[in-house]
Scaffold this motif. Structure first.
Motif, mmCIF file in Angstrom:
data_model
loop_
_atom_site.group_PDB
_atom_site.id
_atom_site.type_symbol
_atom_site.label_atom_id
_atom_site.label_comp_id
_atom_site.label_asym_id
_atom_site.label_seq_id
_atom_site.Cartn_x
_atom_site.Cartn_y
_atom_site.Cartn_z
ATOM 1 N N TRP A 79 -7.096 -3.437 -5.495
ATOM 2 C CA TRP A 79 -6.775 -4.836 -5.241
ATOM 3 C C TRP A 79 -8.006 -5.730 -5.342
ATOM 4 C CZ3 TRP A 79 -1.914 -6.092 -5.492
ATOM 5 C CH2 TRP A 79 -0.934 -5.162 -5.140
ATOM 6 N N MET A 80 -9.167 -5.191 -5.023
ATOM 7 C CA MET A 80 -10.402 -5.972 -5.104
ATOM 8 C C MET A 80 -10.995 -5.977 -6.510
ATOM 9 S SD MET A 80 -10.578 -7.131 -2.073
ATOM 10 C CE MET A 80 -12.224 -7.836 -1.969
ATOM 11 N N GLY A 81 -10.370 -5.241 -7.436
ATOM 12 C CA GLY A 81 -10.827 -5.245 -8.823
ATOM 13 C C GLY A 81 -11.949 -4.286 -9.117
ATOM 14 N N HIS A 82 -12.140 -3.263 -8.275
ATOM 15 C CA HIS A 82 -13.239 -2.327 -8.463
ATOM 16 C C HIS A 82 -12.861 -1.127 -9.316
ATOM 17 C CE1 HIS A 82 -14.914 -3.992 -4.422
ATOM 18 N NE2 HIS A 82 -15.174 -4.787 -5.439
ATOM 19 N N ARG A 83 -11.581 -0.972 -9.618
ATOM 20 C CA ARG A 83 -11.147 0.126 -10.478
ATOM 21 C C ARG A 83 -9.780 -0.204 -11.069
ATOM 22 N NH1 ARG A 83 -7.115 2.915 -8.217
ATOM 23 N NH2 ARG A 83 -6.810 2.822 -5.939
ATOM 24 N N GLU A 84 -9.381 0.581 -12.103
ATOM 25 C CA GLU A 84 -8.096 0.403 -12.747
ATOM 26 C C GLU A 84 -6.977 1.012 -11.893
ATOM 27 O OE1 GLU A 84 -8.414 2.451 -16.389
ATOM 28 O OE2 GLU A 84 -10.099 1.288 -17.154
ATOM 29 N N PRO A 85 -5.742 0.536 -12.081
ATOM 30 C CA PRO A 85 -4.619 1.193 -11.405
ATOM 31 C C PRO A 85 -4.363 2.566 -12.010
ATOM 32 C CG PRO A 85 -3.797 -0.457 -12.932
ATOM 33 C CD PRO A 85 -5.293 -0.617 -12.894
ATOM 34 N N GLN A 86 -3.894 3.481 -11.208
ATOM 35 C CA GLN A 86 -3.641 4.846 -11.658
ATOM 36 C C GLN A 86 -2.156 5.161 -11.588
ATOM 37 O OE1 GLN A 86 -6.055 7.195 -9.015
ATOM 38 N NE2 GLN A 86 -7.974 6.629 -10.012
ATOM 39 N N LEU B 78 0.822 -1.200 0.000
ATOM 40 C CA LEU B 78 0.000 0.000 0.000
ATOM 41 C C LEU B 78 0.860 1.256 0.000
ATOM 42 C CD1 LEU B 78 -2.157 -2.152 0.692
ATOM 43 C CD2 LEU B 78 -3.262 -0.418 2.107
ATOM 44 N N ALA B 79 2.030 1.171 0.624
ATOM 45 C CA ALA B 79 2.935 2.322 0.612
ATOM 46 C C ALA B 79 3.428 2.606 -0.803
ATOM 47 C CB ALA B 79 4.121 2.077 1.546
ATOM 48 N N THR B 80 3.665 1.567 -1.606
ATOM 49 C CA THR B 80 4.088 1.795 -2.986
ATOM 50 C C THR B 80 2.977 2.434 -3.799
ATOM 51 O OG1 THR B 80 3.391 -0.387 -3.774
ATOM 52 C CG2 THR B 80 5.621 -0.207 -2.921
ATOM 53 N N GLN B 81 1.742 2.094 -3.491
ATOM 54 C CA GLN B 81 0.626 2.735 -4.185
ATOM 55 C C GLN B 81 0.616 4.233 -3.930
ATOM 56 O OE1 GLN B 81 -2.328 -0.434 -2.703
ATOM 57 N NE2 GLN B 81 -3.360 0.417 -4.478
ATOM 58 N N ASN B 82 1.037 4.627 -2.743
ATOM 59 C CA ASN B 82 1.091 6.037 -2.402
ATOM 60 C C ASN B 82 2.132 6.761 -3.247
ATOM 61 O OD1 ASN B 82 2.064 8.391 -0.316
ATOM 62 N ND2 ASN B 82 -0.071 7.820 0.036
ATOM 63 N N TRP B 83 3.114 5.999 -3.741
ATOM 64 C CA TRP B 83 4.144 6.571 -4.618
ATOM 65 C C TRP B 83 3.679 6.522 -6.071
ATOM 66 C CZ3 TRP B 83 8.478 9.304 -4.181
ATOM 67 C CH2 TRP B 83 9.385 9.322 -5.244
ATOM 68 N N CYS B 84 3.354 5.337 -6.551
ATOM 69 C CA CYS B 84 2.788 5.169 -7.897
ATOM 70 C C CYS B 84 2.079 3.824 -7.954
ATOM 71 C CB CYS B 84 3.865 5.229 -8.975
ATOM 72 S SG CYS B 84 3.213 4.884 -10.645
ATOM 73 N N GLU B 85 0.775 3.869 -8.106
ATOM 74 C CA GLU B 85 -0.014 2.648 -8.080
ATOM 75 C C GLU B 85 0.274 1.753 -9.280
ATOM 76 O OE1 GLU B 85 -4.289 2.083 -6.442
ATOM 77 O OE2 GLU B 85 -4.500 2.730 -8.531
ATOM 78 N N LEU B 86 0.496 2.361 -10.424
ATOM 79 C CA LEU B 86 0.747 1.559 -11.619
ATOM 80 C C LEU B 86 2.094 0.838 -11.511
ATOM 81 C CD1 LEU B 86 -0.879 0.960 -14.124
ATOM 82 C CD2 LEU B 86 0.368 2.756 -15.331
#
Length: 373
Positions: free
Chosen positions: A326-333, A86-94
């Motif tokens: 992670w649950m598949g409810h939206r695309e990575p940004q 989750l910390a990496t998502q805070n940097w760049c989710e894609l």
């Protein structure tokens, strides 16, 4: 160096519970580093036909086709996430998404930086207790080691007032989240303080955007730890997510280690019962203070510290947003335009759809994501 304690814990590598949290594990370079590393953009990297785990070419189009059927948790066969995910998502989710799909593309120079940071963490840990390696053959054995470490560390914290590498786990927004807290200790005022160590390649503090990532990480640690000591984490939830078999007998090596620690157990279920009782009956308080310490890798000089204000509503909102991916409810940004400098040192820059599309995923490759129920 502090006097080495007689207490022993099992290494994270042996337990399979390592939560690599050092700054340099990801693409967390400051802006000056990014500018000096600009030449890296032109070096050959993963192409649109990158090699997969079986050394066969992976087309990005083929990668995207399954997204309308499987969530990232399902596609990557994940039973739980690490706090650092989750910390990496805070940097760049894609970047996080590419890292899961193409995990073999960590650049050698970044791997070397990671090794250096891990060595510094290990040296810090050895100041307080010895490490032993216990062979494990099943996932039940691996989790048993985590539980044994918790059982050994709780009384040490209460008696000595200082421990390092404390495992944490708990269900957050329907997903099991696990991690390892660098350090817990009591202050002179009796407050429980979490101290997170971050090593830096350069003798300077990180940019504010990186500090935000670090602050979010330690806030997640507090969020999970507090839930553990407040009795909000249940064995049923843990079993549900990990698919563990509590009745399965533990391996001989694990049993010997448990006996050496004074625990008479036969199965993982026996250890789970002891852990949850210990967490709730040991009078462990919630974490009062969150501190991040930045040190220079080469000289071990302390560059500065950051005291983090825990904002529960903001943490929950971020977690809900990140878990939706992670649950598949939206695309990575990808990153916002003003943070596009992050792409200069990203391993996946050559194949990144967000970068090629100037801030949007390619319409031809965009998945039909699941709708939240």
């Amino acid at each position: 160096m502090a006097e080495t304690r007689e207490e022993e814990t099992v290494s994270a590598e042996a337990s399979g519970f390592s939560d690599l949290s050092d700054s340099e594990f990801l693409e967390f370079l400051d802006l000056e580093d990014a500018q000096e590393s600009k030449a890296l953009v032109n070096t050959p990297g993963p192409s649109s036909e990158s090699l997969g785990k079986d050394d066969k070419p992976i087309s990005l189009q083929n990668w995207k086709r399954g997204l309308d059927i499987l969530s990232p948790m399902e596609r990557f066969h994940l039973k739980y996430l690490y706090v650092t995910d989750l910390a990496t998502q805070n940097w760049c989710e894609l970047q996080t998404a590419y890292g899961k799909e193409l995990p073999g593309f960590l650049a050698p120079e970044k791997a070397a930086v990671l090794d250096t940071g891990a060595s510094i963490h290990l040296a810090r840990e050895l100041e307080l207790h010895d490490l032993v390696t216990v062979p494990v053959t099943t996932k039940e054995d691996a989790w048993a080691i985590k539980f044994l470490n918790i059982l050994l560390l709780i009384p040490t914290l209460q008696s000595e007032g200082h421990i390092r590498e404390f495992p944490v786990f708990g269900e957050v927004e329907g997903v099991l989240l696990v991690g390892v807290i660098d350090e817990l200790h009591y202050t002179a005022k009796g407050e429980l303080e979490l101290a997170e160590l971050k090593t830096r390649r350069r003798p300077m503090l990180p940019l504010e955007v990186q500090k935000k990532k670090d602050c979010f990480q330690v806030s997640l640690y507090k969020y999970i730890f507090d839930a553990m000591v407040q009795g909000k984490v249940t064995p049923a939830s843990l079993i549900h997510h990990t698919k563990l078999c509590p009745e399965k007998p533990l391996g001989p090596s694990v049993l010997r280690h448990a006996q050496q620690g004074g625990f008479s157990v036969k199965s993982l279920g026996d250890l789970m019962e002891l852990v949850f009782l210990s967490l709730t009956l040991s009078d462990l308080p919630v974490i009062d203070i969150l501190k991040i310490e930045y040190i220079h890798q080469e000289t071990a000089t302390v560059l500065g510290t950051e005291i983090v204000a825990f904002k529960e509503k903001e943490v929950r909102a971020k977690v809900q947003h990140y878990m939706a991916y992670w649950m598949g409810h939206r695309e990575p940004q990808g990153v916002d335009v003003e943070e596009a400098w992050k792409c200069r040192t990203c391993t996946y820059a050559d194949i990144c759809e967000w970068r090629k599309g100037s801030g949007v995923l390619s319409l031809t490759l965009a998945p039909q994501v699941k709708k939240a129920k």
